[in-house]
Motif scaffolding. Structure first.
Motif, mmCIF file in Angstrom:
data_model
loop_
_atom_site.group_PDB
_atom_site.id
_atom_site.type_symbol
_atom_site.label_atom_id
_atom_site.label_comp_id
_atom_site.label_asym_id
_atom_site.label_seq_id
_atom_site.Cartn_x
_atom_site.Cartn_y
_atom_site.Cartn_z
ATOM 1 N N GLY A 1 0.813 -1.216 0.000
ATOM 2 C CA GLY A 1 0.000 0.000 0.000
ATOM 3 C C GLY A 1 0.840 1.258 0.000
ATOM 4 N N GLU A 2 0.352 2.261 0.688
ATOM 5 C CA GLU A 2 1.068 3.545 0.705
ATOM 6 C C GLU A 2 2.383 3.463 1.472
ATOM 7 O OE1 GLU A 2 -1.210 5.535 4.556
ATOM 8 O OE2 GLU A 2 -1.680 6.213 2.528
ATOM 9 N N ARG A 3 2.590 2.379 2.268
ATOM 10 C CA ARG A 3 3.852 2.212 2.998
ATOM 11 C C ARG A 3 5.025 1.953 2.061
ATOM 12 N NH1 ARG A 3 3.653 4.279 7.644
ATOM 13 N NH2 ARG A 3 5.432 2.986 8.276
ATOM 14 N N ARG A 4 4.757 1.522 0.850
ATOM 15 C CA ARG A 4 5.844 1.254 -0.102
ATOM 16 C C ARG A 4 6.712 2.483 -0.350
ATOM 17 N NH1 ARG A 4 3.149 -2.379 -4.985
ATOM 18 N NH2 ARG A 4 2.674 -4.234 -3.719
ATOM 19 N N ALA A 5 6.121 3.654 -0.297
ATOM 20 C CA ALA A 5 6.840 4.878 -0.662
ATOM 21 C C ALA A 5 8.006 5.180 0.272
ATOM 22 C CB ALA A 5 5.865 6.056 -0.700
ATOM 23 N N ILE A 6 7.887 4.755 1.529
ATOM 24 C CA ILE A 6 8.937 5.121 2.492
ATOM 25 C C ILE A 6 9.819 3.941 2.889
ATOM 26 C CG2 ILE A 6 7.630 7.063 3.426
ATOM 27 C CD1 ILE A 6 6.958 5.267 5.850
ATOM 28 N N ASN A 7 9.560 2.763 2.353
ATOM 29 C CA ASN A 7 10.353 1.587 2.698
ATOM 30 C C ASN A 7 11.301 1.215 1.560
ATOM 31 O OD1 ASN A 7 9.643 0.150 5.394
ATOM 32 N ND2 ASN A 7 7.683 0.943 4.614
ATOM 33 N N HIS A 8 12.514 0.792 1.944
ATOM 34 C CA HIS A 8 13.579 0.574 0.960
ATOM 35 C C HIS A 8 14.178 -0.829 0.994
ATOM 36 C CE1 HIS A 8 13.185 4.933 1.395
ATOM 37 N NE2 HIS A 8 13.647 5.003 0.153
ATOM 38 N N GLY A 9 13.596 -1.714 1.787
ATOM 39 C CA GLY A 9 13.995 -3.118 1.739
ATOM 40 C C GLY A 9 15.492 -3.341 1.895
ATOM 41 N N PHE A 10 16.064 -4.070 0.925
ATOM 42 C CA PHE A 10 17.477 -4.451 0.972
ATOM 43 C C PHE A 10 18.386 -3.478 0.209
ATOM 44 C CE2 PHE A 10 15.501 -8.372 2.261
ATOM 45 C CZ PHE A 10 16.449 -9.044 3.025
ATOM 46 N N LYS A 11 17.907 -2.271 -0.049
ATOM 47 C CA LYS A 11 18.691 -1.334 -0.863
ATOM 48 C C LYS A 11 20.097 -1.137 -0.301
ATOM 49 C CE LYS A 11 16.816 2.506 -2.559
ATOM 50 N NZ LYS A 11 17.141 2.617 -4.006
ATOM 51 N N ALA A 12 20.195 -0.796 0.987
ATOM 52 C CA ALA A 12 21.516 -0.539 1.568
ATOM 53 C C ALA A 12 22.329 -1.817 1.717
ATOM 54 C CB ALA A 12 21.365 0.155 2.918
ATOM 55 N N VAL A 13 21.644 -2.930 1.980
ATOM 56 C CA VAL A 13 22.362 -4.208 2.077
ATOM 57 C C VAL A 13 23.030 -4.534 0.746
ATOM 58 C CG1 VAL A 13 22.086 -6.697 2.420
ATOM 59 C CG2 VAL A 13 20.884 -5.094 3.914
ATOM 60 N N GLN A 14 22.319 -4.272 -0.346
ATOM 61 C CA GLN A 14 22.915 -4.540 -1.657
ATOM 62 C C GLN A 14 24.129 -3.649 -1.921
ATOM 63 O OE1 GLN A 14 22.220 -2.872 -5.151
ATOM 64 N NE2 GLN A 14 23.647 -4.391 -5.958
ATOM 65 N N ILE A 15 24.082 -2.408 -1.429
ATOM 66 C CA ILE A 15 25.260 -1.539 -1.534
ATOM 67 C C ILE A 15 26.406 -2.137 -0.724
ATOM 68 C CG2 ILE A 15 26.187 0.743 -0.982
ATOM 69 C CD1 ILE A 15 23.330 1.845 -1.454
ATOM 70 N N GLY A 16 26.083 -2.631 0.488
ATOM 71 C CA GLY A 16 27.111 -3.276 1.302
ATOM 72 C C GLY A 16 27.722 -4.477 0.611
ATOM 73 N N VAL A 17 26.870 -5.287 -0.005
ATOM 74 C CA VAL A 17 27.357 -6.455 -0.747
ATOM 75 C C VAL A 17 28.327 -6.030 -1.837
ATOM 76 C CG1 VAL A 17 26.626 -8.233 -2.406
ATOM 77 C CG2 VAL A 17 25.424 -7.970 -0.228
ATOM 78 N N SER A 18 27.998 -4.957 -2.525
ATOM 79 C CA SER A 18 28.885 -4.455 -3.575
ATOM 80 C C SER A 18 30.230 -4.019 -2.991
ATOM 81 C CB SER A 18 28.212 -3.286 -4.295
ATOM 82 O OG SER A 18 28.999 -2.844 -5.373
ATOM 83 N N ALA A 19 30.189 -3.363 -1.826
ATOM 84 C CA ALA A 19 31.428 -2.918 -1.179
ATOM 85 C C ALA A 19 32.278 -4.101 -0.739
ATOM 86 C CB ALA A 19 31.093 -2.033 0.023
ATOM 87 N N TRP A 20 31.637 -5.106 -0.114
ATOM 88 C CA TRP A 20 32.395 -6.273 0.348
ATOM 89 C C TRP A 20 32.985 -7.034 -0.833
ATOM 90 C CZ3 TRP A 20 27.316 -7.613 3.225
ATOM 91 C CH2 TRP A 20 27.117 -6.699 4.276
ATOM 92 N N THR A 21 32.228 -7.119 -1.913
ATOM 93 C CA THR A 21 32.723 -7.811 -3.108
ATOM 94 C C THR A 21 33.910 -7.077 -3.702
ATOM 95 O OG1 THR A 21 30.535 -8.711 -3.588
ATOM 96 C CG2 THR A 21 32.111 -8.638 -5.407
ATOM 97 N N ALA A 22 33.805 -5.767 -3.800
ATOM 98 C CA ALA A 22 34.913 -4.985 -4.367
ATOM 99 C C ALA A 22 36.186 -5.177 -3.554
ATOM 100 C CB ALA A 22 34.531 -3.499 -4.410
ATOM 101 N N GLU A 23 36.037 -5.180 -2.232
ATOM 102 C CA GLU A 23 37.224 -5.373 -1.388
ATOM 103 C C GLU A 23 37.798 -6.772 -1.563
ATOM 104 O OE1 GLU A 23 38.669 -5.119 3.276
ATOM 105 O OE2 GLU A 23 36.736 -4.242 2.708
ATOM 106 N N ALA A 24 36.924 -7.768 -1.681
ATOM 107 C CA ALA A 24 37.404 -9.134 -1.898
ATOM 108 C C ALA A 24 38.164 -9.242 -3.219
ATOM 109 C CB ALA A 24 36.232 -10.120 -1.886
ATOM 110 N N LEU A 25 37.628 -8.642 -4.258
ATOM 111 C CA LEU A 25 38.289 -8.688 -5.566
ATOM 112 C C LEU A 25 39.634 -7.980 -5.527
ATOM 113 C CD1 LEU A 25 35.162 -8.018 -7.814
ATOM 114 C CD2 LEU A 25 36.324 -10.206 -7.455
ATOM 115 N N LYS A 26 39.698 -6.890 -4.765
ATOM 116 C CA LYS A 26 40.958 -6.142 -4.657
ATOM 117 C C LYS A 26 42.060 -6.975 -3.997
ATOM 118 C CE LYS A 26 41.311 -2.804 -1.591
ATOM 119 N NZ LYS A 26 42.565 -3.108 -0.836
#
Length: 520
Positions: free
Chosen positions: A385-410
């Motif tokens: 419903g209208e709660r969708r507008a203010i909720n962001h789910g795993f958005k920041a977690v996915q950013i974290g995953v990208s950061a951890w992956t980049a460090e692992a690759l480095k």
């Protein structure tokens, strides 16, 4: 993340002396298993014969590197017989310059197990009493405080192993009963008399590959589990994306018969109930991070056998210098302290594991994005419903995953190619095996963090599919259903934004403890 010793292995006994150890036994000792040294009179005599041979050479004024000479480039310096017995103590003391974080209790116990295994081969000229003392320290859980930095991997792990040698003579610090304490104070409390190192014993303790080998044993154990975990996550990602299970068909993989790759494909195929639900999406071909997952995870799975061979051969070798052949009465000067095999395994393993982090990172990117996730909400948010507008789910977690992956690759730059010339150009080509092993442990930590995030996200994704009526709970295989149940015991579905740090940390810890049942 510092791993702690769990009590689950404390009743297990690992035997040392006249037998080969497995890397699983090193892991068991690291987690608290007892050590049991061979006690037969014949074995004790075999060990003592090496120590007596060193004594006989001293009596005959023979020249033995590190016994009657200085160390390394100082091998041309003659040490008088009146000073020979002080030399091992000086070796341990001048190497007391380690820096960085200290090894975890698990890691330090693994180091002790690896050094005991090597010395128990009986080619190092040490006394049986020395082996007994390492056994005693393990069984009393008196753990040397060992800084992780300072080794170039040849002449072995001199600086970190000096901390084990120092504890044997009653110096420096230990972890005992969960606290960092002075070794001298702990010995006084327990009535332990410090050892006086015999000629060659300081060198035998320190001039070897025990630190890098210990880390390699622990890394192998975690990497082997990660291959299984990544297979389970891939199956869950395929379900989340309504993927095409035909990509894992046994007939398809028979055409490219890498055994490890095909094992991964079989695990994913079994998780997906392939023959009942071959294809759910409109895409003929899923994107590479799903379709090619067996080919990516399979590289690690296919490499594990040679990695085991390298690690276990090193573990069960005499890897100091010189080698003492008491039966043939030979002192053999060589370079068995060189950690090239472990360096290669660790450089290879961190590459394979980082590729798995990258794979899961790409899977996470697909399931988060409405352009690619086949009708799921953005960032897998469970808000309605209208709660969708203010909720962001795993958005920041996915950013974290990208950061951890980049460090692992480095971290995947091979350490072994960065040899340095040290110690007046005596050690002019070194293995960097311990740095490679430390890099690999860091890559594993980062990849486990990526996997933890993906477990939570794919659990959320599958539940969203079920709630939307696009996936029937009853159609899930028992293996996937069990993982969902296990994850859901700690993770409440994300319908309103909340901090996920604690559940992520908890999930990482359970991955490191092999808590989730991902074996097929």
């Amino acid at each position: 993340m510092t791993q702690t010793i769990t009590p689950s292995h404390t009743e297990e006994i690992v035997k040392f002396g006249q037998r080969s150890l497995t890397l699983e036994e090193v892991v068991a000792v690291a987690k608290g298993a007892k050590a049991q040294l061979q006690v037969s009179p014949a074995y004790q005599e075999y060990i003592q014969k090496g120590a007596r041979f060193i004594d006989s050479l001293l009596a005959e004024e023979g020249v033995v590197y590190g016994v009657t000479t200085g160390y390394g480039d100082s091998c041309t310096v003659t040490v008088g017989l009146d000073l020979v017995h002080e030399l091992p103590l000086h070796l341990s003391r001048f190497h007391g310059c380690g820096l960085g974080e200290i090894l975890s209790p698990m890691q330090a116990r693994a180091v002790m197990a690896c050094r005991l295994s090597s010395l128990a081969v009986g080619k190092s000229g040490v006394s049986y009493e020395l082996l007994q003392r390492i056994e005693t320290l393990l069984n009393l859980n008196i753990i040397p405080v060992i800084p992780e930095e300072g080794s170039v991997g040849a002449s072995g792990d001199l600086t970190p192993l000096s901390y084990l040698a120092a504890v044997l003579v009653g110096e420096r610090d230990v972890i005992y009963q969960g606290q960092r304490q002075s070794t001298a104070e702990v010995y006084s409390e327990l009535g332990i008399i410090p050892l006086k190192l015999r000629p060659k014993e300081g060198l035998a303790l320190m001039n070897g590959t025990a630190v890098m080998t210990a880390l390699a044993c622990l890394a192998y154990d975690r990497a082997q589990y990660m291959a299984k975990m990544a297979s389970r996550i891939t199956a869950m990602a395929s379900l989340t994306l309504k993927g095409n299970s035909n990509h894992f068909d046994d007939i398809l993989f028979a055409a490219k018969p890498h055994p490890g790759q095909n094992q991964i494909a079989a695990w994913i195929r079994e998780d997906l109930n392939h023959h009942e639900h071959p294809r759910n999406s409109d895409r003929l071909q899923d994107r590479y991070s799903i379709r090619c997952a067996p080919h990516i995870i399979g590289v690690l799975q296919d490499a594990l056998p040679f990695m085991r061979q390298f690690i276990e051969t090193e573990l069960n070798s005499a890897n100091d210098n010189p080698i003492v052949d008491a039966e043939g009465e030979h002192i053999l000067h060589g370079g068995h302290f060189y950690g090239g095999h472990i360096a290669f395994v660790m450089d290879s393993m961190k590459n394979c594991v980082a590729n798995i982090a990258d794979l899961i990172d790409r899977q996470m990117a697909l399931v988060m994005d409405p352009k690619f996730n086949n009708g799921l909400p953005a960032n897998l948010s469970g808000a309605t419903g209208e709660r969708r507008a203010i909720n962001h789910g795993f958005k920041a977690v996915q950013i974290g995953v990208s950061a951890w992956t980049a460090e692992a690759l480095k971290q995947t730059m091979p350490a072994s190619v960065f040899s340095r010339s040290t110690e007046c150009h005596n050690q002019d080509k070194v293995s960097m095996g311990t740095i490679a092993a430390r890099d690999c442990m860091r890559v594993l930590q980062l990849t486990e963090q990526v996997a933890a995030a993906a477990l939570l996200a794919m659990t959320q994704g599958i539940h969203l599919r079920v709630s939307q009526g696009e996936l029937c709970q009853a159609s899930l295989t028992p293996s996937v259903a069990k993982t969902l149940t296990q994850v859901s015991a700690d993770f409440e579905l994300l319908t309103e934004d909340r901090p996920l740090e604690q559940v992520l940390r908890q999930t990482v810890e359970k991955i490191q403890q092999a808590h989730w049942e991902v074996c097929h």
